[in-house]
Design a protein around this motif. Structure first.
Motif, PDB file in Angstrom:
ATOM      1  N   UNK A  21      27.501 -35.611  60.638  1.00 38.87           N
ATOM      2  CA  UNK A  21      26.558 -36.992  61.019  1.00 38.87           C
ATOM      3  C   UNK A  21      25.056 -36.312  61.754  1.00 38.87           C
ATOM      4  N   UNK A  22      25.403 -34.169  61.572  1.00 42.77           N
ATOM      5  CA  UNK A  22      23.971 -33.769  62.105  1.00 42.77           C
ATOM      6  C   UNK A  22      24.148 -32.833  61.829  1.00 42.77           C
ATOM      7  N   UNK A  23      22.836 -32.237  61.972  1.00 40.02           N
ATOM      8  CA  UNK A  23      22.437 -30.507  61.383  1.00 40.02           C
ATOM      9  C   UNK A  23      22.909 -29.967  62.301  1.00 40.02           C
ATOM     10  N   UNK A  24      23.182 -28.344  61.892  1.00 47.17           N
ATOM     11  CA  UNK A  24      23.829 -27.047  62.169  1.00 47.17           C
ATOM     12  C   UNK A  24      22.466 -26.648  62.980  1.00 47.17           C
ATOM     13  N   UNK A  25      23.260 -25.890  64.065  1.00 44.19           N
ATOM     14  CA  UNK A  25      22.010 -24.812  65.070  1.00 44.19           C
ATOM     15  C   UNK A  25      21.143 -23.684  64.643  1.00 44.19           C
ATOM     16  N   UNK A  26      20.829 -23.955  64.921  1.00 47.91           N
ATOM     17  CA  UNK A  26      19.474 -22.127  64.476  1.00 47.91           C
ATOM     18  C   UNK A  26      20.540 -21.158  64.673  1.00 47.91           C
ATOM     19  N   UNK A  27      20.774 -20.421  63.827  1.00 50.84           N
ATOM     20  CA  UNK A  27      21.370 -18.747  64.309  1.00 50.84           C
ATOM     21  C   UNK A  27      20.991 -18.790  65.844  1.00 50.84           C
ATOM     22  N   UNK A  28      22.149 -18.524  66.851  1.00 46.28           N
ATOM     23  CA  UNK A  28      21.884 -17.954  68.101  1.00 46.28           C
ATOM     24  C   UNK A  28      22.323 -16.428  68.102  1.00 46.28           C
ATOM     25  N   UNK A  29      21.315 -16.105  69.218  1.00 47.34           N
ATOM     26  CA  UNK A  29      21.865 -14.798  70.111  1.00 47.34           C
ATOM     27  C   UNK A  29      23.115 -15.422  70.325  1.00 47.34           C
ATOM     28  N   UNK A  30      23.368 -13.572  70.797  1.00 46.55           N
ATOM     29  CA  UNK A  30      25.442 -13.844  70.675  1.00 46.55           C
ATOM     30  C   UNK A  30      25.277 -13.809  72.050  1.00 46.55           C
ATOM     31  N   UNK A  31      24.362 -13.777  72.900  1.00 47.48           N
ATOM     32  CA  UNK A  31      24.171 -13.769  74.819  1.00 47.48           C
ATOM     33  C   UNK A  31      25.824 -14.532  75.070  1.00 47.48           C
ATOM     34  N   UNK A  32      24.994 -15.794  74.419  1.00 45.30           N
ATOM     35  CA  UNK A  32      25.721 -17.197  75.565  1.00 45.30           C
ATOM     36  C   UNK A  32      27.456 -17.525  74.911  1.00 45.30           C
ATOM     37  N   UNK A  33      27.566 -16.990  73.641  1.00 45.10           N
ATOM     38  CA  UNK A  33      28.808 -16.279  73.116  1.00 45.10           C
ATOM     39  C   UNK A  33      29.787 -15.239  73.854  1.00 45.10           C
ATOM     40  N   UNK A  34      28.759 -13.999  74.348  1.00 53.06           N
ATOM     41  CA  UNK A  34      29.633 -13.364  74.767  1.00 53.06           C
ATOM     42  C   UNK A  34      29.930 -13.899  76.448  1.00 53.06           C
ATOM     43  N   UNK A  35      29.012 -14.641  77.389  1.00 51.47           N
ATOM     44  CA  UNK A  35      29.446 -15.172  78.399  1.00 51.47           C
ATOM     45  C   UNK A  35      30.546 -16.353  78.344  1.00 51.47           C
ATOM     46  N   UNK A  36      31.162 -16.822  76.783  1.00 51.90           N
ATOM     47  CA  UNK A  36      32.368 -17.768  76.820  1.00 51.90           C
ATOM     48  C   UNK A  36      32.712 -17.077  76.689  1.00 51.90           C
ATOM     49  N   UNK A  37      33.006 -15.929  76.119  1.00 49.20           N
ATOM     50  CA  UNK A  37      34.032 -15.172  75.682  1.00 49.20           C
ATOM     51  C   UNK A  37      34.956 -14.703  76.949  1.00 49.20           C
ATOM     52  N   UNK A  38      34.516 -13.717  77.707  1.00 43.32           N
ATOM     53  CA  UNK A  38      34.050 -13.003  78.912  1.00 43.32           C
ATOM     54  C   UNK A  38      35.314 -14.237  79.906  1.00 43.32           C
ATOM     55  N   UNK A  39      34.359 -15.637  79.697  1.00 43.64           N
ATOM     56  CA  UNK A  39      35.124 -16.424  80.742  1.00 43.64           C
ATOM     57  C   UNK A  39      36.262 -17.366  80.682  1.00 43.64           C
ATOM     58  N   UNK A  40      37.097 -16.162  78.887  1.00 40.72           N
ATOM     59  CA  UNK A  40      37.532 -17.222  77.729  1.00 40.72           C
ATOM     60  C   UNK A  40      38.532 -15.854  78.267  1.00 40.72           C
ATOM     61  N   UNK A  41      38.498 -14.826  77.866  1.00 45.75           N
ATOM     62  CA  UNK A  41      39.500 -13.362  77.202  1.00 45.75           C
ATOM     63  C   UNK A  41      38.955 -12.215  78.541  1.00 45.75           C
ATOM     64  N   UNK A  42      38.096 -12.312  79.285  1.00 47.97           N
ATOM     65  CA  UNK A  42      37.654 -11.041  80.132  1.00 47.97           C
ATOM     66  C   UNK A  42      39.190 -10.872  81.288  1.00 47.97           C
ATOM     67  N   UNK A  43      38.279  -9.706  82.049  1.00 46.91           N
ATOM     68  CA  UNK A  43      37.657  -8.733  81.722  1.00 46.91           C
ATOM     69  C   UNK A  43      37.687  -7.646  79.974  1.00 46.91           C
ATOM     70  N   UNK A  44      36.257  -7.308  78.968  1.00 44.60           N
ATOM     71  CA  UNK A  44      36.594  -6.983  77.653  1.00 44.60           C
ATOM     72  C   UNK A  44      35.413  -6.027  77.598  1.00 44.60           C
ATOM     73  N   UNK A  45      36.252  -5.090  76.297  1.00 43.25           N
ATOM     74  CA  UNK A  45      34.549  -4.069  76.600  1.00 43.25           C
ATOM     75  C   UNK A  45      33.751  -4.504  75.190  1.00 43.25           C
ATOM     76  N   UNK A  46      32.565  -4.049  74.674  1.00 49.70           N
ATOM     77  CA  UNK A  46      32.174  -4.277  73.718  1.00 49.70           C
ATOM     78  C   UNK A  46      33.303  -4.389  72.379  1.00 49.70           C
ATOM     79  N   UNK A  47      33.800  -3.920  72.076  1.00 45.73           N
ATOM     80  CA  UNK A  47      34.509  -3.945  71.298  1.00 45.73           C
ATOM     81  C   UNK A  47      35.496  -4.896  71.314  1.00 45.73           C
ATOM     82  N   UNK A  48      36.207  -4.854  72.195  1.00 42.69           N
ATOM     83  CA  UNK A  48      37.091  -6.432  72.289  1.00 42.69           C
ATOM     84  C   UNK A  48      36.484  -7.331  71.586  1.00 42.69           C
ATOM     85  N   UNK A  49      35.238  -7.690  72.740  1.00 43.29           N
ATOM     86  CA  UNK A  49      34.675  -9.422  71.923  1.00 43.29           C
ATOM     87  C   UNK A  49      34.161  -8.903  70.193  1.00 43.29           C
TER      88      UNK A  49
END
Length: 361
Positions: A188-216
């Motif tokens: 019941x609501x629109x999708x977000x505009x295509x975001x920059x990946x920066x916030x997702x990088x931080x969330x990934x590290x919080x859940x799976x880090x420490x990690x490399x660029x290739x890991x993400x």
């Protein structure tokens, strides 16, 4: 740079995954958000994944969230089906669209003469008028492009549109065919505009880090994410693994001592813990690489001392553990205790039979 060996990386990742200590504060929806989604090719794995990570979890917790449309089943990371929060379904799906476009490229021979923009418009109208199965969508699109490959038409719609599986599919103890509509229509609501990946990088590290660029990149199914890490570098700390690969991390993220005890855990097939890194040695010993798969089918896995140690299966009230090596008596007792706990969480009170099968390696 400080060096983090496999055990240090193991403990850091397990702590963030709530596999060293189950969370006593996260609910099902909050855990799905923290983990940035749960792999969900099959219906049951997300439930087992949360049972391993949340204290007091009940399957009904996730099922209710899905029925209330707080979480949904949608194709995102690595072009595979995941259970995501509603917010992530509307934001992550645009982020990984490039991967869906690459997937579609493999079907181009069956789409000669097909206007993909028009197909997306027609496909959206079809599934928003009423949820459709892939077979129904295929036949409806075939009426517009009779010379195209019907299967490729349905794949094109799935790649171009953010399609979610509507309930009762995915609900605990329920069955239902895979019927699809768009995330925007379902939520019941629109999708977000295509975001920059920066916030997702931080969330990934919080859940799976420490990690490399290739890991993400492996986790997300995307490429060319080095720039995001470089933008974030002033906010991150860096390490090296035993092979010299640069690892990034959040400054205040937990990095427990490598000797921190890690209790046994039963994980479902396709658990993201085993899929979220290019270098999986932090969980999978080199000698066991490839042992959790047969063809394209993944086994349910057992962790002992934080590392892959076997596979398991459940038939009714019988759970069979097949270790890859010999377990000590103490390890067997701890594994049996964890197995009994999991069975009671997932199946309720009753009598259970926990067996140890033939050692497979």
């Amino acid at each position: 740079m400080p060096v983090l060996g496999p055990r240090a990386l193991n403990r850091a990742t397990l702590e963030r995954q709530h596999l060293l200590r189950r969370s006593a504060v996260l609910g099902a929806t909050e855990a799905v958000a923290h983990l940035v989604g749960l792999q969900a090719q099959n219906v049951k794995p997300p439930y087992y994944a949360l049972a391993a990570r949340i204290e007091g979890f009940r399957p009904e917790d996730l099922s209710t969230a899905m029925a209330d449309r707080d979480v949904v089943r949608i194709v995102t990371l690595r072009s595979t089906l995941h259970t995501h929060t509603a917010a992530d379904a509307l934001s992550l799906r645009p982020l990984v669209q490039a991967a869906r476009d690459r997937e579609l490229h493999a079907f181009r021979k069956g789409l000669v003469g097909v206007d993909l923009e028009r197909l997306a418009v027609i496909g959206r109208e079809l599934v928003e008028a009423e949820p459709r199965t892939m077979g129904e969508l295929r036949e409806a699109l075939r009426a517009h492009w009779p010379d195209a490959d019907p299967f490729a038409l349905a794949v094109a719609a799935r790649c171009r549109l953010p399609l979610v599986q509507v309930t009762p599919r995915g609900l605990w103890g329920r069955s239902g065919r895979v019927a699809l509509t768009t995330a925007e229509h379902w939520l019941g609501r629109p999708a977000a505009p295509t975001p920059a990946p920066d916030a997702t990088v931080l969330r990934y590290l919080a859940a799976f880090g420490p990690a490399s660029v290739q890991d993400l990149q492996t986790w997300a199914g995307l490429t060319r994410l080095r720039d995001a890490f470089e933008r974030l570098r002033p906010r991150l700390v860096t390490f090296r693994d035993a092979r010299g690969t640069e690892l990034f991390d959040l400054p205040d993220a937990p990095r427990p001592d490598a000797d921190t005890p890690a209790p046994p855990r039963f994980l479902p097939e396709f658990d993201n813990l085993l899929l979220a890194h290019a270098d999986r040695s932090r969980v999978v010993p080199a000698a066991l690489k490839g042992r959790t798969w047969a063809g394209n089918q993944a086994y349910r896995t057992l962790l002992v001392d934080g590392f892959l140690a076997g596979v398991w299966r459940q038939d009714g009230n019988v759970l069979t553990v097949e270790p890859f090596g010999v377990l000590t008596r103490r390890e067997r007792d701890e594994v049996a205790g964890e197995a009994e706990r999991m069975l009671r969480v997932m199946s309720g009170e009753g009598s259970y039979d926990i067996r140890f099968g033939t050692v497979t390696g």
